[in-house]
Design a protein around this motif. Structure first.
Motif, PDB file in Angstrom:
ATOM      1  N   MET A   1     -77.011  58.291 -36.516  1.00 49.40           N
ATOM      2  CA  MET A   1     -78.027  59.227 -36.060  1.00 49.40           C
ATOM      3  C   MET A   1     -77.336  60.330 -35.259  1.00 49.40           C
ATOM      4  O   MET A   1     -76.470  60.066 -34.434  1.00 49.40           O
ATOM      5  N   ASN A   2     -77.760  61.543 -35.518  1.00 49.44           N
ATOM      6  CA  ASN A   2     -77.342  62.694 -34.726  1.00 49.44           C
ATOM      7  C   ASN A   2     -78.593  63.316 -34.129  1.00 49.44           C
ATOM      8  O   ASN A   2     -79.619  63.421 -34.794  1.00 49.44           O
ATOM      9  N   VAL A   3     -78.491  63.734 -32.884  1.00 49.21           N
ATOM     10  CA  VAL A   3     -79.621  64.298 -32.160  1.00 49.21           C
ATOM     11  C   VAL A   3     -79.278  65.721 -31.749  1.00 49.21           C
ATOM     12  O   VAL A   3     -78.168  65.990 -31.287  1.00 49.21           O
ATOM     13  N   ALA A  38     -75.319  63.090 -28.200  1.00 48.17           N
ATOM     14  CA  ALA A  38     -75.759  63.619 -29.494  1.00 48.17           C
ATOM     15  C   ALA A  38     -75.590  62.604 -30.618  1.00 48.17           C
ATOM     16  O   ALA A  38     -76.218  62.729 -31.667  1.00 48.17           O
ATOM     17  N   THR A  39     -74.760  61.604 -30.413  1.00 55.02           N
ATOM     18  CA  THR A  39     -74.564  60.547 -31.407  1.00 55.02           C
ATOM     19  C   THR A  39     -74.712  59.195 -30.703  1.00 55.02           C
ATOM     20  O   THR A  39     -73.725  58.499 -30.465  1.00 55.02           O
ATOM     21  N   PRO A  40     -75.942  58.846 -30.360  1.00 61.69           N
ATOM     22  CA  PRO A  40     -76.159  57.624 -29.583  1.00 61.69           C
ATOM     23  C   PRO A  40     -75.800  56.372 -30.375  1.00 61.69           C
ATOM     24  O   PRO A  40     -75.805  56.378 -31.610  1.00 61.69           O
ATOM     25  N   PRO A  41     -75.509  55.284 -29.656  1.00 67.35           N
ATOM     26  CA  PRO A  41     -75.246  54.018 -30.329  1.00 67.35           C
ATOM     27  C   PRO A  41     -76.523  53.496 -30.982  1.00 67.35           C
ATOM     28  O   PRO A  41     -77.636  53.856 -30.594  1.00 67.35           O
ATOM     29  N   VAL A  61     -84.591  67.347 -32.605  1.00 68.92           N
ATOM     30  CA  VAL A  61     -84.376  67.227 -34.047  1.00 68.92           C
ATOM     31  C   VAL A  61     -83.486  66.016 -34.280  1.00 68.92           C
ATOM     32  O   VAL A  61     -82.414  65.898 -33.672  1.00 68.92           O
ATOM     33  N   LEU A  62     -83.933  65.111 -35.148  1.00 72.38           N
ATOM     34  CA  LEU A  62     -83.154  63.920 -35.493  1.00 72.38           C
ATOM     35  C   LEU A  62     -82.585  64.055 -36.884  1.00 72.38           C
ATOM     36  O   LEU A  62     -83.277  64.498 -37.802  1.00 72.38           O
TER      37      LEU A  62
END
Length: 71
Positions: A1-3, A38-41, A61-62
């Motif tokens: 996932m990128n945020v 921005a790249t959570p676990p 935005v996901l």
């Protein structure tokens, strides 16, 4: 996932930080969102997914990572 977050859209409601405090915070002076990760676990994915639709300004935005084939 990128945020991603769009600080220009943020209305400082704080919902993101309330639902996913390891990923989002707010600036002290005006409450605007701060993206902490921005790249959570993977352990944070569900919290981020809960925060996303609760942003009244649609400033989050996901980007979900596609599954890896053959893994």
């Amino acid at each position: 996932m990128n945020v991603e977050v769009d600080e220009g859209k943020c209305v400082a409601s704080g919902n993101c930080a309330a639902f996913a405090p390891a990923v989002f915070d707010q600036r002290d002076d005006d409450g605007t969102v701060i993206l902490l990760d921005a790249t959570p676990p993977e352990s944070e994915y569900e919290r981020v997914r809960e925060a996303h639709p609760r942003c009244p300004a649609a400033a989050i935005v996901l980007h979900e990572n596609p599954p890896v084939r053959g893994a």
